[in-house]
Design an enzyme around this catalytic site. Structure first.
Site, short mmCIF file in Angstrom:
data_model
loop_
_atom_site.label_atom_id
_atom_site.label_comp_id
_atom_site.label_asym_id
_atom_site.label_seq_id
_atom_site.Cartn_x
_atom_site.Cartn_y
_atom_site.Cartn_z
N VAL A 39 -2.72 -1.45 4.98
CA VAL A 39 -2.04 -0.54 3.76
C VAL A 39 -0.67 0.12 4.44
O VAL A 39 0.37 -0.04 4.22
CB VAL A 39 -2.69 0.36 3.02
N GLU A 40 -0.92 0.60 5.69
CA GLU A 40 -0.02 1.28 6.44
C GLU A 40 1.26 0.42 6.94
O GLU A 40 2.37 0.55 6.86
CB GLU A 40 -0.42 2.15 7.67
N THR A 41 0.88 -0.78 7.85
CA THR A 41 1.77 -1.48 8.36
C THR A 41 1.63 -2.95 8.19
O THR A 41 2.22 -3.88 8.93
CB THR A 41 2.06 -1.33 9.90
#
Length: 264
Positions: A39-41
């Site tokens: 989700v983050e990167t």
């Protein structure tokens, strides 16, 4: 997204040993770490191209005064700038890039989180969240463990409502903070099923509005709340949880398929 799930499977295959070691060390399941980094990167594909020094300086000195929490947010970014300057001094590098808000590396840690929770998980003598996915894996697991992840506890349970007893205002009073026993939720019109009814701790009714579609509800555990300490959003937590589950299922299907092909 299928492409994010596929990238997650590849990430899991590549760093299987590190994910297993992180789970053994910190008690945090591999799918949770995989979900957060995805989700983050997008598994390192989108780590941000803003100079962190510029981003944090701008947010410290020129945060929009019209924001309802301007003073609080400005103080937060001032603190983050201090952490970043200390790290840049010790590492001899002030040119690091990240998000528009100053988050860095595969796990998008703010400088204070990097100072408190990042670990040298690959054992090379330095912590590098941008160039070492293994350090990122260990650091994410350490972060969740530091915020009291409980091994073996589900993140949430499905719910059903009894319209005759349902008391949504009381159920949502404490937002996502677990504060009701399964029995108390039942009294207020929430049926949890066998597994949820046997839950040993407190729960929170998590409300997930979905545009024009019906609002979704689940009963969140302490572990659901722990995921929101990474990003204070129930939508974020559910995205992380569900992505991790989808990647795990695809990873296991692919592993089973490879085993089948290997048999004579």
């Amino acid at each position: 997204e299928p492409r994010r799930i596929d990238a997650g499977v590849q990430f899991w295959q590549t760093y299987r040993s590190a994910l297993t070691r992180a789970e053994q060390t910190y008690g945090v399941p591999a799918e949770m770490v995989v979900g957060i980094i995805g989700v983050e990167t997008f598994y390192g594909q989108n780590m941000g191209n803003y100079r962190v020094l510029d981003a944090l300086t701008t947010l410290t000195l020129n945060f929009p005064a019209s924001h309802p929490r301007a003073a609080e947010r400005q103080a937060f970014f001032k603190s983050e700038l201090g952490y970043f300057l200390a790290q840049a001094h010790s590492q001899g590098n002030a040119s690091a890039t990240g998000s528009f808000a100053g988050a860095m590396g595969w796990p998008q840690f703010m400088p204070s989180s990097a100072a408190k929770f990042a670990v040298d998980f690959d054992g090379d003598g330095r912590i590098d969240l941008r160039n070492s996915p293994v350090d990122a894996i260990g650091s994410v697991a350490n972060y969740l463990a530091a915020f009291h992840w409980k091994a073996g506890m589900p993140t949430h349970y499905p719910v059903q409502f009894d319209p005759q007893k349902l008391d949504l205002p009381a159920l949502l009073l404490n937002d996502i903070v677990p504060s009701l026993s399964p029995a108390a939720m039942l009294e207020k019109g929430v049926a949890l099923g066998d597994q949820g009814t046997r839950h040993p701790g407190l729960l929170a009714l998590i409300e997930l509005p979905n545009g024009s579609a019906p609002t979704r509800y689940v009963a969140g555990t302490d572990n659901f709340y722990t995921v929101t300490r990474y990003n204070w959003s129930s939508f974020y937590a559910m995205a992380v949880i569900e992505l991790g589950q989808e990647v795990q299922a695809a990873y296991e299907r692919e592993a089973t398929s490879r085993q089948g092909l290997a048999r004579p």
